[in-house]
Design a protein around this motif. Structure first.
Motif, mmCIF file in Angstrom:
data_model
loop_
_atom_site.group_PDB
_atom_site.id
_atom_site.type_symbol
_atom_site.label_atom_id
_atom_site.label_comp_id
_atom_site.label_asym_id
_atom_site.label_seq_id
_atom_site.Cartn_x
_atom_site.Cartn_y
_atom_site.Cartn_z
ATOM 1 N N ASN A 3 0.837 -1.199 0.000
ATOM 2 C CA ASN A 3 0.000 0.000 0.000
ATOM 3 C C ASN A 3 0.877 1.255 0.000
ATOM 4 O O ASN A 3 1.117 1.856 1.034
ATOM 5 C CB ASN A 3 -0.921 -0.028 1.223
ATOM 6 C CG ASN A 3 -1.938 1.079 1.196
ATOM 7 O OD1 ASN A 3 -2.204 1.671 0.150
ATOM 8 N ND2 ASN A 3 -2.496 1.382 2.346
ATOM 9 N N GLY A 105 4.771 4.951 1.828
ATOM 10 C CA GLY A 105 3.731 4.112 2.390
ATOM 11 C C GLY A 105 3.856 3.992 3.891
ATOM 12 O O GLY A 105 4.962 3.916 4.426
ATOM 13 N N GLY A 124 4.594 0.560 3.176
ATOM 14 C CA GLY A 124 3.244 0.134 2.823
ATOM 15 C C GLY A 124 2.849 -1.212 3.397
ATOM 16 O O GLY A 124 1.869 -1.804 2.967
#
Length: 172
Positions: A3, A105, A124
């Motif tokens: 992410n 992230g 992330g």
């Protein structure tokens, strides 16, 4: 895929354009605080430095071992839950600088997580509550809560359910 948010750059590679993405003064301050934190043997002082100067979220009774390297450019994107242990010489990154882009992230490490020595956590990634990360692991994807993971690249060794069954068998 982790992410992360991608930011395209043109011209020279993204690291060459570093100070267009993060102010030099911030990096210099973070460098000093992180180096102090890496060498201090006093866990409460270390956690205070992370919270006060780096704007990290660090839970109560969390222990970050000697020589842990937090992201120097975006430490505020790192969150560590309560009663968690981050092992010796682990690196936690919230950024990646590549040729054509850079990526940012959040790194979220849950409560009661154990991260073994010499591991690297990439941007992330979320590590779920109660997870165990084996030493020298490259954490390149999310870790489910309660799982035991390890390796390079990381793989799930035991799920939460398998870990519960192993503990029951050990008791019997």
């Amino acid at each position: 895929m982790r992410n992360t948010t991608r930011y395209k750059v043109e011209g020279a590679n993204s690291l060459w354009q570093l100070y267009k993405t993060v102010p030099f003064v911030k990096v210099a301050k973070n460098f000093v605080v992180i180096q102090l934190s890496r060498y201090t043997p006093f866990i409460p002082v270390k956690n205070w430095l992370y919270r006060r100067f780096l704007k990290m979220k660090v839970g109560d009774q969390t222990a970050v071992a000697l020589m842990v390297m937090m992201d120097i450019m975006f430490p505020e994107k790192i969150s560590i839950g309560k009663n968690t242990i981050i092992g010796y010489n682990t690196t936690i990154l919230a950024h990646e600088y590549l040729i054509d882009e850079y990526r940012l992230g959040d790194v979220v490490i849950g409560d009661e997580v154990m991260v073994g020595a010499n591991s690297t956590i990439l941007p992330g990634v979320t590590i779920g509550d109660g997870a165990i990360v084996s030493a020298a692991t490259l954490v390149h994807q999310d870790v489910p809560a309660g799982a035991f993971v390890g390796g390079n690249p990381m793989r799930v060794i035991y799920t939460k359910e398998e870990m519960k069954n192993r503990k029951k068998e050990e008791i019997l």
